[in-house]
Design a protein around this motif. Structure first.
Motif, PDB file in Angstrom:
ATOM      1  N   ARG A 165       0.829  -1.198   0.000  1.00  9.62           N
ATOM      2  CA  ARG A 165       0.000   0.000   0.000  1.00  9.62           C
ATOM      3  C   ARG A 165       0.865   1.249   0.000  1.00  9.62           C
ATOM      4  O   ARG A 165       1.928   1.272   0.626  1.00  9.62           O
ATOM      5  CB  ARG A 165      -0.906   0.007   1.233  1.00  9.62           C
ATOM      6  CG  ARG A 165      -1.935  -1.113   1.215  1.00  9.62           C
ATOM      7  CD  ARG A 165      -2.705  -1.145   2.502  1.00  9.62           C
ATOM      8  NE  ARG A 165      -3.722  -2.198   2.468  1.00  9.62           N
ATOM      9  CZ  ARG A 165      -4.389  -2.618   3.529  1.00  9.62           C
ATOM     10  NH1 ARG A 165      -4.153  -2.074   4.704  1.00  9.62           N
ATOM     11  NH2 ARG A 165      -5.282  -3.575   3.423  1.00  9.62           N
ATOM     12  N   PRO A 169      -0.260   4.012  -9.599  1.00 10.51           N
ATOM     13  CA  PRO A 169       0.186   3.163  -8.482  1.00 10.51           C
ATOM     14  C   PRO A 169      -0.290   3.621  -7.112  1.00 10.51           C
ATOM     15  O   PRO A 169      -0.659   2.788  -6.285  1.00 10.51           O
ATOM     16  CB  PRO A 169       1.716   3.215  -8.595  1.00 10.51           C
ATOM     17  CG  PRO A 169       1.982   3.542 -10.022  1.00 10.51           C
ATOM     18  CD  PRO A 169       0.868   4.457 -10.428  1.00 10.51           C
ATOM     19  N   ARG A 213      -3.835   2.863  -6.966  1.00 14.12           N
ATOM     20  CA  ARG A 213      -4.067   1.482  -7.400  1.00 14.12           C
ATOM     21  C   ARG A 213      -5.267   1.401  -8.353  1.00 14.12           C
ATOM     22  O   ARG A 213      -6.167   0.570  -8.203  1.00 14.12           O
ATOM     23  CB  ARG A 213      -4.250   0.558  -6.196  1.00 14.12           C
ATOM     24  CG  ARG A 213      -3.053   0.561  -5.261  1.00 14.12           C
ATOM     25  CD  ARG A 213      -3.195  -0.411  -4.124  1.00 14.12           C
ATOM     26  NE  ARG A 213      -2.989  -1.782  -4.544  1.00 14.12           N
ATOM     27  CZ  ARG A 213      -1.799  -2.341  -4.765  1.00 14.12           C
ATOM     28  NH1 ARG A 213      -0.682  -1.631  -4.633  1.00 14.12           N
ATOM     29  NH2 ARG A 213      -1.689  -3.597  -5.113  1.00 14.12           N
ATOM     30  N   ALA A 229      -6.127  -6.871  -5.961  1.00 14.27           N
ATOM     31  CA  ALA A 229      -4.794  -6.421  -5.567  1.00 14.27           C
ATOM     32  C   ALA A 229      -3.702  -7.177  -6.324  1.00 14.27           C
ATOM     33  O   ALA A 229      -2.735  -6.589  -6.814  1.00 14.27           O
ATOM     34  CB  ALA A 229      -4.598  -6.582  -4.058  1.00 14.27           C
ATOM     35  N   PHE A 245      -3.504  -6.129  -9.915  1.00 11.49           N
ATOM     36  CA  PHE A 245      -2.800  -4.852 -10.042  1.00 11.49           C
ATOM     37  C   PHE A 245      -1.287  -5.061  -9.936  1.00 11.49           C
ATOM     38  O   PHE A 245      -0.520  -4.485 -10.707  1.00 11.49           O
ATOM     39  CB  PHE A 245      -3.252  -3.871  -8.961  1.00 11.49           C
ATOM     40  CG  PHE A 245      -2.588  -2.520  -9.086  1.00 11.49           C
ATOM     41  CD1 PHE A 245      -3.160  -1.523  -9.848  1.00 11.49           C
ATOM     42  CD2 PHE A 245      -1.367  -2.270  -8.469  1.00 11.49           C
ATOM     43  CE1 PHE A 245      -2.537  -0.290  -9.998  1.00 11.49           C
ATOM     44  CE2 PHE A 245      -0.732  -1.044  -8.607  1.00 11.49           C
ATOM     45  CZ  PHE A 245      -1.316  -0.049  -9.367  1.00 11.49           C
ATOM     46  N   GLU A 246      -0.854  -5.876  -8.985  1.00  9.39           N
ATOM     47  CA  GLU A 246       0.577  -6.092  -8.780  1.00  9.39           C
ATOM     48  C   GLU A 246       1.243  -6.663 -10.022  1.00  9.39           C
ATOM     49  O   GLU A 246       2.334  -6.241 -10.413  1.00  9.39           O
ATOM     50  CB  GLU A 246       0.803  -7.014  -7.582  1.00  9.39           C
ATOM     51  CG  GLU A 246       0.514  -6.351  -6.244  1.00  9.39           C
ATOM     52  CD  GLU A 246       0.617  -7.325  -5.089  1.00  9.39           C
ATOM     53  OE1 GLU A 246       1.451  -8.238  -5.176  1.00  9.39           O
ATOM     54  OE2 GLU A 246      -0.125  -7.170  -4.109  1.00  9.39           O
ATOM     55  N   ASN A 288       1.471  -4.040 -12.685  1.00 13.20           N
ATOM     56  CA  ASN A 288       2.517  -3.085 -12.336  1.00 13.20           C
ATOM     57  C   ASN A 288       3.895  -3.633 -12.682  1.00 13.20           C
ATOM     58  O   ASN A 288       4.774  -2.905 -13.170  1.00 13.20           O
ATOM     59  CB  ASN A 288       2.426  -2.756 -10.848  1.00 13.20           C
ATOM     60  CG  ASN A 288       3.269  -1.554 -10.469  1.00 13.20           C
ATOM     61  OD1 ASN A 288       3.313  -0.569 -11.192  1.00 13.20           O
ATOM     62  ND2 ASN A 288       3.952  -1.632  -9.350  1.00 13.20           N
TER      63      ASN A 288
END
Length: 231
Positions: free
Chosen positions: A124, A143, A146, A159, A162-163, A166
């Protein structure tokens, strides 16, 4: 304020012990004894973490874990009297982040809860500063917030989704093995097969039609976007 946890366990003694140790450490704890009660909480007031027993009346822990994981990446710890390796693998592949075999030490359970929350908190943003934007072709990531946009439209993702995006967008055209992605997204202590990566990529492709995530056969995946498109 400490994180909130829901304990789903039909054994009253285990339920009381687990909740007492967690509350002693400052966590906000709710306890339920069935999968149906847990689903009601999940739909109305979901917690920051679930601790699920497998053998539950009605909807069992496996089904509950699978249902939660379809919509959320909230940490899930599975507790069970089943200690066979296949049972552990099944629980983790359905979306569990950790697996504790009964009987277990309440102190060990609290330590694992803390470890999982630390891993989540590290992902986070610490501060809401200037809005950072990462763009490649039609894909845009923010980022700090998010947030993900594809061709101008916001996309609702989890989550872990998203990671992995990224990772891809900050390493354009680089191929990552499934093992690398497991370590980066799920953590070094993840105990499960690399099918988790395949399932996550499959979900992303379904949510983002045309996303140029390319399969590198026999190895892994990469976000393939020509350099001029990302400039």
């Amino acid at each position: 304020m400490k994180h909130s946890i829901v304990v789903v366990e039909d054994d009253v003694n285990i339920r009381n012990i687990v909740s007492a140790y967690l509350r002693k450490d400052g966590y906000q704890v709710r306890v339920v004894e069935s999968g149906e009660e847990a689903l009601t909480i999940w739909k109305t007031d979901p917690p920051d973490m679930w601790i699920l027993d497998i053998m539950l009346p009605g909807i069992d822990g496996y089904e509950l874990c699978k249902t939660i994981r379809q919509e959320s990446e909230v940490p899930i710890i599975i507790i069970s009297a089943k200690d066979e390796e296949l049972d552990k693998i099944l629980g983790l592949e359905l979306g569990g982040d950790d697996y504790l075999t009964k009987p277990f030490s309440p102190r060990e359970m609290v330590a694992r809860v803390k470890r999982l929350f630390k891993r989540v908190d590290r992902t986070r943003p610490e501060k809401a500063g200037e809005k950072k934007e990462l763009q490649a072709g039609g894909l845009v990531l923010y980022p700090d917030e998010r947030l993900v946009f594809w061709e101008g439209e916001e996309v609702e993702i989890t989550a872990k989704e998203f990671e992995i995006l990224n990772i891809f967008i900050t390493n354009l055209n680089r191929a990552f093995s499934r093992e690398e992605l497991l370590t980066k997204v799920w953590g070094e202590d993840y105990f499960g097969s690399d099918r988790a990566v395949d399932d996550l990529i499959k979900r992303l492709r379904k949510k983002i039609d045309g996303l140029p995530v390319e399969t590198v056969w026999g190895y892994g995946y990469r976000l393939k976007i020509e350099k001029e498109e990302s400039e």
